[in-house]
Write a protein that holds these residues in place. Structure first.
Motif, short mmCIF file in Angstrom:
data_model
loop_
_atom_site.label_atom_id
_atom_site.label_comp_id
_atom_site.label_asym_id
_atom_site.label_seq_id
_atom_site.Cartn_x
_atom_site.Cartn_y
_atom_site.Cartn_z
N HIS A 23 0.82 -1.22 0.00
CA HIS A 23 0.00 0.00 0.00
C HIS A 23 0.85 1.26 0.00
CE1 HIS A 23 -3.73 -2.13 0.32
NE2 HIS A 23 -3.33 -2.76 1.41
N LEU A 24 2.16 1.10 0.06
CA LEU A 24 3.09 2.23 0.02
C LEU A 24 3.86 2.18 -1.30
CD1 LEU A 24 4.58 1.97 3.63
CD2 LEU A 24 2.69 3.44 2.84
N THR A 25 4.13 3.34 -1.85
CA THR A 25 4.97 3.38 -3.04
C THR A 25 6.38 2.94 -2.68
OG1 THR A 25 5.68 5.66 -2.66
CG2 THR A 25 3.66 5.35 -4.00
N PRO A 26 7.16 2.52 -3.65
CA PRO A 26 8.55 2.14 -3.35
C PRO A 26 9.32 3.27 -2.65
CG PRO A 26 7.97 1.33 -5.51
CD PRO A 26 6.81 2.20 -5.05
N THR A 27 9.06 4.52 -3.01
CA THR A 27 9.73 5.65 -2.37
C THR A 27 9.35 5.75 -0.90
OG1 THR A 27 9.85 6.86 -4.46
CG2 THR A 27 10.05 8.16 -2.43
N THR A 28 8.07 5.62 -0.60
CA THR A 28 7.62 5.71 0.79
C THR A 28 8.14 4.53 1.59
OG1 THR A 28 5.66 6.96 0.14
CG2 THR A 28 5.61 5.91 2.30
N ARG A 29 8.16 3.34 0.99
CA ARG A 29 8.72 2.18 1.68
C ARG A 29 10.18 2.42 2.04
NH1 ARG A 29 7.68 -2.11 -2.29
NH2 ARG A 29 6.16 -0.74 -3.20
N GLN A 30 10.93 2.99 1.11
CA GLN A 30 12.34 3.27 1.38
C GLN A 30 12.47 4.31 2.49
OE1 GLN A 30 15.10 1.65 0.26
NE2 GLN A 30 16.00 2.86 1.89
N ARG A 31 11.60 5.30 2.50
CA ARG A 31 11.63 6.31 3.56
C ARG A 31 11.29 5.69 4.91
NH1 ARG A 31 9.15 11.98 2.14
NH2 ARG A 31 10.52 12.45 3.89
N LEU A 32 10.38 4.71 4.92
CA LEU A 32 10.07 3.99 6.17
C LEU A 32 11.30 3.23 6.66
CD1 LEU A 32 8.21 2.90 8.39
CD2 LEU A 32 7.36 1.21 6.74
N ILE A 33 11.95 2.50 5.78
CA ILE A 33 13.14 1.74 6.13
C ILE A 33 14.24 2.67 6.66
CG2 ILE A 33 15.08 0.40 5.17
CD1 ILE A 33 13.07 -0.79 3.19
N SER A 34 14.36 3.84 6.05
CA SER A 34 15.41 4.80 6.42
C SER A 34 15.02 5.68 7.59
CB SER A 34 15.73 5.71 5.22
OG SER A 34 16.14 4.94 4.13
N ASN A 35 13.82 5.45 8.14
CA ASN A 35 13.31 6.27 9.24
C ASN A 35 13.29 7.74 8.85
OD1 ASN A 35 12.16 6.66 11.74
ND2 ASN A 35 14.11 6.81 12.81
N ASP A 36 12.77 8.00 7.64
CA ASP A 36 12.76 9.34 7.08
C ASP A 36 11.36 9.77 6.64
OD1 ASP A 36 14.00 11.75 6.28
OD2 ASP A 36 14.24 11.01 4.23
N LEU A 37 10.31 9.18 7.23
CA LEU A 37 8.94 9.59 6.90
C LEU A 37 8.64 10.95 7.52
CD1 LEU A 37 6.85 6.31 7.32
CD2 LEU A 37 7.48 7.46 5.19
N SER A 38 7.61 11.60 7.03
CA SER A 38 7.21 12.91 7.54
C SER A 38 6.43 12.81 8.85
CB SER A 38 6.36 13.63 6.49
OG SER A 38 5.16 12.90 6.25
N VAL A 39 6.13 11.59 9.28
CA VAL A 39 5.40 11.35 10.53
C VAL A 39 6.18 10.36 11.39
CG1 VAL A 39 3.12 11.86 9.55
CG2 VAL A 39 4.01 9.53 9.43
N ASN A 40 5.75 10.16 12.62
CA ASN A 40 6.44 9.24 13.53
C ASN A 40 6.36 7.81 13.03
OD1 ASN A 40 7.06 11.35 15.20
ND2 ASN A 40 5.40 10.97 16.61
N ALA A 41 7.51 7.20 12.85
CA ALA A 41 7.59 5.82 12.36
C ALA A 41 8.74 5.11 13.05
CB ALA A 41 7.78 5.79 10.86
N TYR A 42 8.59 3.80 13.12
CA TYR A 42 9.58 2.96 13.79
C TYR A 42 9.88 1.77 12.89
CZ TYR A 42 7.86 5.98 17.40
OH TYR A 42 7.48 7.10 18.10
#
Length: 102
Positions: A23-42
């Motif tokens: 449900h996430l684009t490849p870019t957003t998935r990479q940002r999640l992995i890199s802990n670089d999302l615009s919101v709180n993520a772990y």
């Protein structure tokens, strides 16, 4: 363990939904992995947890994640767990097949 402790702990519970990282684009998935999302993520080894809040505390700048946040808020979900092996949710966009990267 006494019943008061269990009751108190239960009152602190927050709803979590596990859904496919498709449900996430490849870019957003990479940002999640890199802990670089615009919101709180772990990030985790297989995806990550994202805090939505109740009510939603912020609107993600990532459009794909913002759409998921909107649905999560309507469903009363406070936490999202993204994982390639989790369920694809009907009605949410899918950017590739489950089991692909992440």
């Amino acid at each position: 363990m006494n019943e008061a402790t269990v009751t108190s702990l239960r009152q602190q519970a927050e709803p979590l939904a596990a859904l496919s990282s498709a449900h996430l684009t490849p870019t957003t998935r990479q940002r999640l992995i890199s802990n670089d999302l615009s919101v709180n993520a772990y990030p985790t080894a297989h995806g990550g947890f994202v805090y939505v809040g109740s009510p939603r505390y912020d609107i993600p700048t990532e459009a794909d994640l913002a759409a998921v946040f909107e649905a999560a808020e309507l469903a009363g979900i406070v936490w999202l767990k993204f994982d390639a092996d989790s369920a694809v949710i009907d009605g949410l966009p899918v950017f590739d097949t489950p089991g692909d990267a992440l």
